[in-house]
Design a protein around this motif. Sequence first.
Motif, PDB file in Angstrom:
ATOM      1  N   LEU A  55     -31.010  22.085  -3.017  1.00  0.00           N
ATOM      2  CA  LEU A  55     -30.297  22.964  -2.298  1.00  0.00           C
ATOM      3  C   LEU A  55     -31.181  24.318  -2.565  1.00  0.00           C
ATOM      4  N   LEU A  56     -30.984  24.645  -3.805  1.00  0.00           N
ATOM      5  CA  LEU A  56     -31.471  26.059  -4.031  1.00  0.00           C
ATOM      6  C   LEU A  56     -32.945  26.087  -3.693  1.00  0.00           C
ATOM      7  N   GLN A  57     -33.644  24.970  -4.050  1.00  0.00           N
ATOM      8  CA  GLN A  57     -34.987  25.228  -3.912  1.00  0.00           C
ATOM      9  C   GLN A  57     -35.443  25.251  -2.264  1.00  0.00           C
ATOM     10  N   LYS A  58     -34.671  24.591  -1.614  1.00  0.00           N
ATOM     11  CA  LYS A  58     -34.888  24.637  -0.116  1.00  0.00           C
ATOM     12  C   LYS A  58     -34.323  25.952   0.255  1.00  0.00           C
ATOM     13  N   GLU A  59     -33.501  26.661  -0.167  1.00  0.00           N
ATOM     14  CA  GLU A  59     -32.982  28.102   0.170  1.00  0.00           C
ATOM     15  C   GLU A  59     -34.221  29.044  -0.097  1.00  0.00           C
ATOM     16  N   ALA A  60     -34.651  28.976  -1.310  1.00  0.00           N
ATOM     17  CA  ALA A  60     -35.802  29.770  -1.799  1.00  0.00           C
ATOM     18  C   ALA A  60     -37.016  29.596  -1.102  1.00  0.00           C
ATOM     19  N   ALA A  61     -37.214  28.267  -0.765  1.00  0.00           N
ATOM     20  CA  ALA A  61     -38.494  28.075  -0.051  1.00  0.00           C
ATOM     21  C   ALA A  61     -38.355  28.525   1.625  1.00  0.00           C
ATOM     22  N   LYS A  62     -36.953  28.737   2.121  1.00  0.00           N
ATOM     23  CA  LYS A  62     -36.978  29.199   3.407  1.00  0.00           C
ATOM     24  C   LYS A  62     -36.902  30.702   3.516  1.00  0.00           C
ATOM     25  N   ARG A  63     -36.424  31.274   2.378  1.00  0.00           N
ATOM     26  CA  ARG A  63     -36.683  32.799   2.351  1.00  0.00           C
ATOM     27  C   ARG A  63     -38.118  33.211   1.912  1.00  0.00           C
ATOM     28  N   ARG A  64     -39.028  32.529   1.196  1.00  0.00           N
ATOM     29  CA  ARG A  64     -40.463  32.842   1.323  1.00  0.00           C
ATOM     30  C   ARG A  64     -41.070  32.456   2.527  1.00  0.00           C
ATOM     31  N   ASP A  65     -40.701  31.499   3.299  1.00  0.00           N
ATOM     32  CA  ASP A  65     -41.385  31.409   4.571  1.00  0.00           C
ATOM     33  C   ASP A  65     -41.097  32.343   5.441  1.00  0.00           C
ATOM     34  N   THR A  66     -39.879  32.718   5.517  1.00  0.00           N
ATOM     35  CA  THR A  66     -39.323  33.926   6.357  1.00  0.00           C
ATOM     36  C   THR A  66     -40.213  35.153   5.964  1.00  0.00           C
ATOM     37  N   ALA A  67     -40.273  35.365   4.812  1.00  0.00           N
ATOM     38  CA  ALA A  67     -40.823  36.626   4.305  1.00  0.00           C
ATOM     39  C   ALA A  67     -42.476  36.677   4.719  1.00  0.00           C
ATOM     40  N   ARG A  68     -42.929  35.421   4.908  1.00  0.00           N
ATOM     41  CA  ARG A  68     -44.467  35.108   5.300  1.00  0.00           C
ATOM     42  C   ARG A  68     -44.433  35.746   6.806  1.00  0.00           C
ATOM     43  N   ILE A  69     -43.427  35.257   7.701  1.00  0.00           N
ATOM     44  CA  ILE A  69     -43.463  35.355   8.867  1.00  0.00           C
ATOM     45  C   ILE A  69     -43.156  36.812   9.061  1.00  0.00           C
ATOM     46  N   TYR A  70     -42.252  37.736   8.376  1.00  0.00           N
ATOM     47  CA  TYR A  70     -42.090  39.117   8.517  1.00  0.00           C
ATOM     48  C   TYR A  70     -43.479  39.710   8.036  1.00  0.00           C
ATOM     49  N   THR A  71     -44.092  39.106   7.212  1.00  0.00           N
ATOM     50  CA  THR A  71     -45.311  40.151   6.557  1.00  0.00           C
ATOM     51  C   THR A  71     -46.347  39.941   7.642  1.00  0.00           C
ATOM     52  N   GLU A  72     -46.540  38.774   8.411  1.00  0.00           N
ATOM     53  CA  GLU A  72     -47.400  38.492   9.577  1.00  0.00           C
ATOM     54  C   GLU A  72     -47.210  39.451  10.726  1.00  0.00           C
ATOM     55  N   ALA A  73     -45.818  39.628  10.784  1.00  0.00           N
ATOM     56  CA  ALA A  73     -45.138  40.487  12.038  1.00  0.00           C
ATOM     57  C   ALA A  73     -45.439  41.985  11.735  1.00  0.00           C
ATOM     58  N   GLY A  74     -45.736  42.381  10.646  1.00  0.00           N
ATOM     59  CA  GLY A  74     -45.747  43.737  10.171  1.00  0.00           C
ATOM     60  C   GLY A  74     -44.602  44.217   9.690  1.00  0.00           C
ATOM     61  N   GLU A  75     -43.553  43.483   9.260  1.00  0.00           N
ATOM     62  CA  GLU A  75     -42.260  43.881   9.151  1.00  0.00           C
ATOM     63  C   GLU A  75     -42.116  43.789   7.426  1.00  0.00           C
ATOM     64  N   SER A  76     -42.794  44.801   6.699  1.00  0.00           N
ATOM     65  CA  SER A  76     -42.931  44.765   5.251  1.00  0.00           C
ATOM     66  C   SER A  76     -41.496  44.904   4.543  1.00  0.00           C
ATOM     67  N   GLU A  77     -40.707  45.712   5.237  1.00  0.00           N
ATOM     68  CA  GLU A  77     -39.575  46.231   4.428  1.00  0.00           C
ATOM     69  C   GLU A  77     -38.485  44.657   4.520  1.00  0.00           C
ATOM     70  N   ARG A  78     -38.494  44.059   5.914  1.00  0.00           N
ATOM     71  CA  ARG A  78     -37.735  42.770   5.893  1.00  0.00           C
ATOM     72  C   ARG A  78     -38.340  41.690   4.910  1.00  0.00           C
ATOM     73  N   ALA A  79     -39.773  41.761   4.813  1.00  0.00           N
ATOM     74  CA  ALA A  79     -40.239  40.591   3.908  1.00  0.00           C
ATOM     75  C   ALA A  79     -39.754  40.891   2.503  1.00  0.00           C
ATOM     76  N   ALA A  80     -39.971  42.106   2.224  1.00  0.00           N
ATOM     77  CA  ALA A  80     -39.337  42.344   0.897  1.00  0.00           C
ATOM     78  C   ALA A  80     -38.067  41.972   0.467  1.00  0.00           C
ATOM     79  N   ALA A  81     -37.115  42.261   1.315  1.00  0.00           N
ATOM     80  CA  ALA A  81     -35.749  41.794   1.324  1.00  0.00           C
ATOM     81  C   ALA A  81     -35.833  40.358   0.998  1.00  0.00           C
ATOM     82  N   GLU A  82     -36.489  39.586   1.864  1.00  0.00           N
ATOM     83  CA  GLU A  82     -36.386  38.173   1.612  1.00  0.00           C
ATOM     84  C   GLU A  82     -36.978  37.706   0.552  1.00  0.00           C
ATOM     85  N   ILE A  83     -38.081  38.243  -0.140  1.00  0.00           N
ATOM     86  CA  ILE A  83     -38.566  37.916  -1.256  1.00  0.00           C
ATOM     87  C   ILE A  83     -37.577  38.077  -2.671  1.00  0.00           C
TER      88      ILE A  83
END
Length: 154
Positions: A55-83
């Motif tokens: 479950l922890l691996q899935k949660e970490a992967a979700k956050r990494r994926d969300t961070a990638r999406i935020y980075t692509e959208a130009g939301e670097s602050e939100r991406a940093a929070a997810e990372i």
Amino acid sequence: MSTLKQRLHADVVVHMKDRNKTALTTVRNVLGEIETREKSGKTPIELDDTQVTALLQKEAAKRRDTARIYTEAGESERAAAEIAEAEVIEAYLPEMLTPAEVEDIVDEAIAALKASGQELTIRQMGAVMKPVTAKVAGRFDGKAVSEIVRTRLA
């Protein structure tokens, strides 16, 4: 209660005392996910360390994926929070194995099965995967492990 879950509960208090808001929120969210998973079936269950690790691996992967999406959208602050949240979660995961270590584990399993008199072909992949998966569990990608086993048996 599993030892990993106990550690998460204990760390809630530590993060409160340290006033580490990111870690506190992340650990609380993960504990909520664990409780939801435990209560979601017809009968409540208690997750063991292996299930909590998955479950922890899935949660970490979700956050990494969300961070990638935020980075692509130009939301670097939100991406940093997810990372940052992903790093908090990854601190609870067991140390990852190197490909060489996994190959050694696969070779040991194959040698043990050959010593017991089994003739190994690609059809006996499951017989090799079972002991290997038990040793590797959550510390290396399952698809990569099966590829290593497949190449060794081919």
